[in-house]
Write a protein that holds these residues in place. Structure first.
Motif, mmCIF file in Angstrom:
data_model
loop_
_atom_site.group_PDB
_atom_site.id
_atom_site.type_symbol
_atom_site.label_atom_id
_atom_site.label_comp_id
_atom_site.label_asym_id
_atom_site.label_seq_id
_atom_site.Cartn_x
_atom_site.Cartn_y
_atom_site.Cartn_z
ATOM 1 N N ASP A 295 1.356 0.982 -4.331
ATOM 2 C CA ASP A 295 0.953 0.468 -3.022
ATOM 3 C C ASP A 295 -0.570 0.351 -2.911
ATOM 4 O O ASP A 295 -1.086 -0.555 -2.253
ATOM 5 C CB ASP A 295 1.511 1.353 -1.903
ATOM 6 C CG ASP A 295 1.036 2.789 -2.016
ATOM 7 O OD1 ASP A 295 0.967 3.315 -3.147
ATOM 8 O OD2 ASP A 295 0.750 3.415 -0.973
ATOM 9 N N LEU A 296 -1.295 1.250 -3.577
ATOM 10 C CA LEU A 296 -2.756 1.182 -3.539
ATOM 11 C C LEU A 296 -3.261 -0.027 -4.317
ATOM 12 O O LEU A 296 -4.214 -0.697 -3.897
ATOM 13 C CB LEU A 296 -3.360 2.468 -4.104
ATOM 14 C CG LEU A 296 -2.949 3.776 -3.415
ATOM 15 C CD1 LEU A 296 -3.709 4.944 -4.005
ATOM 16 C CD2 LEU A 296 -3.176 3.683 -1.906
ATOM 17 N N TRP A 297 -2.628 -0.308 -5.451
ATOM 18 C CA TRP A 297 -3.004 -1.501 -6.200
ATOM 19 C C TRP A 297 -2.682 -2.755 -5.405
ATOM 20 O O TRP A 297 -3.446 -3.732 -5.414
ATOM 21 C CB TRP A 297 -2.306 -1.525 -7.554
ATOM 22 C CG TRP A 297 -2.928 -0.597 -8.545
ATOM 23 C CD1 TRP A 297 -2.419 0.577 -9.020
ATOM 24 C CD2 TRP A 297 -4.203 -0.755 -9.172
ATOM 25 N NE1 TRP A 297 -3.293 1.166 -9.899
ATOM 26 C CE2 TRP A 297 -4.401 0.367 -10.016
ATOM 27 C CE3 TRP A 297 -5.205 -1.723 -9.098
ATOM 28 C CZ2 TRP A 297 -5.550 0.536 -10.783
ATOM 29 C CZ3 TRP A 297 -6.361 -1.558 -9.866
ATOM 30 C CH2 TRP A 297 -6.517 -0.437 -10.704
ATOM 31 N N LEU A 298 -1.554 -2.767 -4.723
ATOM 32 C CA LEU A 298 -1.218 -3.909 -3.876
ATOM 33 C C LEU A 298 -2.213 -4.044 -2.726
ATOM 34 O O LEU A 298 -2.589 -5.162 -2.341
ATOM 35 C CB LEU A 298 0.199 -3.759 -3.329
ATOM 36 C CG LEU A 298 1.331 -4.050 -4.301
ATOM 37 C CD1 LEU A 298 2.667 -3.663 -3.686
ATOM 38 C CD2 LEU A 298 1.341 -5.523 -4.697
ATOM 39 N N TRP A 299 -2.625 -2.916 -2.180
ATOM 40 C CA TRP A 299 -3.626 -2.936 -1.112
ATOM 41 C C TRP A 299 -4.935 -3.518 -1.634
ATOM 42 O O TRP A 299 -5.541 -4.390 -0.998
ATOM 43 C CB TRP A 299 -3.822 -1.516 -0.585
ATOM 44 C CG TRP A 299 -4.649 -1.412 0.652
ATOM 45 C CD1 TRP A 299 -5.183 -2.424 1.390
ATOM 46 C CD2 TRP A 299 -5.048 -0.197 1.313
ATOM 47 N NE1 TRP A 299 -5.893 -1.931 2.461
ATOM 48 C CE2 TRP A 299 -5.816 -0.573 2.444
ATOM 49 C CE3 TRP A 299 -4.811 1.152 1.056
ATOM 50 C CZ2 TRP A 299 -6.364 0.373 3.305
ATOM 51 C CZ3 TRP A 299 -5.353 2.098 1.919
ATOM 52 C CH2 TRP A 299 -6.116 1.719 3.032
ATOM 53 N N ALA A 300 -5.358 -3.037 -2.816
ATOM 54 C CA ALA A 300 -6.592 -3.562 -3.402
ATOM 55 C C ALA A 300 -6.450 -5.053 -3.737
ATOM 56 O O ALA A 300 -7.368 -5.849 -3.491
ATOM 57 C CB ALA A 300 -6.959 -2.775 -4.657
ATOM 58 N N GLY A 301 -5.297 -5.437 -4.284
ATOM 59 C CA GLY A 301 -5.095 -6.838 -4.645
ATOM 60 C C GLY A 301 -5.047 -7.756 -3.441
ATOM 61 O O GLY A 301 -5.643 -8.845 -3.449
#
Length: 494
Positions: A295-301
């Motif tokens: 979810d953090l990578w999706l947030w960053a992306g």
């Protein structure tokens, strides 16, 4: 080894909530002090960039009875103009100190939410690390972008609250937070991507498909309700036009591609420098260990996609990346020896000091020009006179304490230069649809006492924009002076 360390970290995290009653009583004052220290440059001058000036003028117009999306317009949602209006109502409109304090509060709230999220997942140390890292990283841009009390700053608490709420399976609250982020700036809605991911993952964690559907309805209601209310409180058609449908030319990539890409590269390098302390552990750890941080990578992306959207790459757009980057740095550091965390935080603090010093010492030529121009306007007009500043610095109206002659506070809305374009997509034909008709009607009804062509050689000046030349000729304006390259015209001279 790294995976085992991560597993043990998660085990510790599950047992931290009941104990450590003094955790927040110690951490909150420390974060508040750090938030104030990193924002000291924001109080060093009257304002930092044209966005602050635009918002300050909007707030004054709203206080004088203006209507958002009617007589007060911008390509932004209404939340931040309302915040400025409220701050001015309490503390007066002669200074931006009140909104600067609100901006510090927004950064502090974001840091606290990130600390709470990290503590819930990875333990007490992770909470402290996340809160501190965010505040250190969030000044890692040109001071004009990092220190200003602008749209992105007030968007960040909403994005952090959305992920914080979704992590706790409070999807109605998460939807409301997404709506608040969107109402601060449209790209705040990008945080819906990790929120939906967490909602989807909730199906395997307990509530089942039926529960996910119910939570999805709550999420949708939370998003739609506040946005619908904001549209009704302003003007529904105007709200949709100014926040969604009326910015086609502004969002185009055509025109000044090299200039825009160079700006994007420069701001990426600045933020990368601010993140120098956390990038090595992130690269080392996250390539060899599964951290459960999808979810953090999706947030960053999704935040990176929001930065790219519109193809302008202004520095303040990059602020949206700082919360997920702080959390990614935190999770990487949790599975490395403790001394790596200390080194990473110290490195980030040292870089932060450089950015703060930059903010305190950097020259402000645009502000100095706007102040000289404002002084010239004050000397040539009475307090009740309306003036037109044809340029990209609406703060001149606020500094001069003069009322704008038009709802269009910058020439960009009438030429598309507001996107930083200096190529073929600048001109009357690229203006906001219908703007020139309204603009001419406003000036005909109440002609400004003074018109200032502040283009200073840019492609939206009177020499290239027929509509402005017609205003000057038809209104009987004569050239009466030049201030720092800006040409001043007065009506009825001689």
């Amino acid at each position: 080894m790294l995976v085992e360390r991560l597993a043990s970290t998660r085990c510790v995290a599950t047992g931290t909530a009941p104990g450590h009653r003094t955790y927040w009583t110690r951490l909150l004052p420390a974060l508040a002090l750090l938030a104030c220290a990193t924002r000291l440059p924001s109080f060093a001058g009257p304002l930092w960039n044209p966005d602050e000036g635009y918002l300050a003028v909007q707030a004054r117009l709203l206080a004088d009875g203006g209507e958002l999306y009617e007589t007060v317009v911008d390509r932004k949602p209404p939340l931040v103009p309302w915040l400025y209006r409220a701050a001015f109502a309490v503390a007066g409109d002669e200074s931006l100190t009140s909104v600067r304090i609100l901006a510090i509060g927004a950064h502090l709230l974001t840091a606290v939410l990130l600390a709470s999220l990290a503590r819930r997942r990875w333990g007490d140390r992770a909470g402290r690390t996340a809160g501190v890292l965010y505040l250190l990283l969030s000044v890692g841009l040109n001071p004009e972008d990092a220190q200003a009390a602008t749209f992105e700053v007030f968007m960040l608490p909403g994005t952090a609250a959305a992920v914080w709420s979704a992590d706790r399976r409070r999807f109605g609250l998460a939807g409301t937070a997404v709506a608040c982020a969107f109402l601060a700036k449209q790209t705040g809605g990008a945080v819906l991507v990790p929120v939906v991911w967490l909602l989807w993952g909730a199906g395997g964690a307990g509530p089942g498909p039926g529960g996910v559907r119910r939570e999805g309805v709550r999420l949708a209601a939370g998003v739609v309700g506040p946005v619908f209310a904001a549209a009704v409180l302003t003007d529904p058609s105007g709200f949709v036009f100014w926040t969604v449908t009326g910015s086609g030319a502004y969002a185009s990539f055509t025109g000044s591609e090299l200039h825009v890409l160079a700006r994007g590269l420069a701001n990426t390098l600045l933020l990368g420098t601010a993140c120098a302390g956390i990038l090595p552990p992130v690269v080392r750890v996250l390539r060899v260990a599964r951290t459960g941080a999808a979810d953090l990578w999706l947030w960053a992306g999704s935040s990176a996609g929001a930065v790219v959207l519109g193809f302008h790459f202004f520095g303040h757009y990059f602020l949206q990346l700082t919360p997920p980057l702080a959390l990614l740095g935190t999770v990487a550091l949790q599975i490395l020896p403790r001394e790596r965390t200390v080194r990473a935080v110290l490195a980030s603090a040292c870089v932060c000091l450089l950015f703060v010093a930059w903010g305190l010492l950097a020259p402000r030529p645009d502000l100095a020009h706007a102040e000289r121009l404002a002084a010239a306007l004050q000397s040539r007009t009475a307090p009740g006179d309306r003036v037109l500043v044809w340029g990209m610095h609406p703060e001149t109206y606020w500094l001069a304490d003069r009322t704008p002659a038009s709802r269009y506070l910058s020439a960009g809305l009438l030429t598309n230069f507001s996107g930083g374009r200096d190529g073929p997509r600048v001109g009357e034909e690229y203006a906001v649809p219908g703007a020139w008709r309204t603009f001419r009607a406003e000036l005909a009804a109440r002609p400004p006492a003074v018109v200032v062509d502040d283009s200073r050689g840019k492609p939206y000046g009177a020499g290239r924009v027929w509509g402005l030349r017609r205003v000057l000729r038809g209104g009987g304006y004569e050239r009466v002076g030049v201030v720092g390259g800006a040409v001043v015209y007065a009506r009825g001279v001689g």
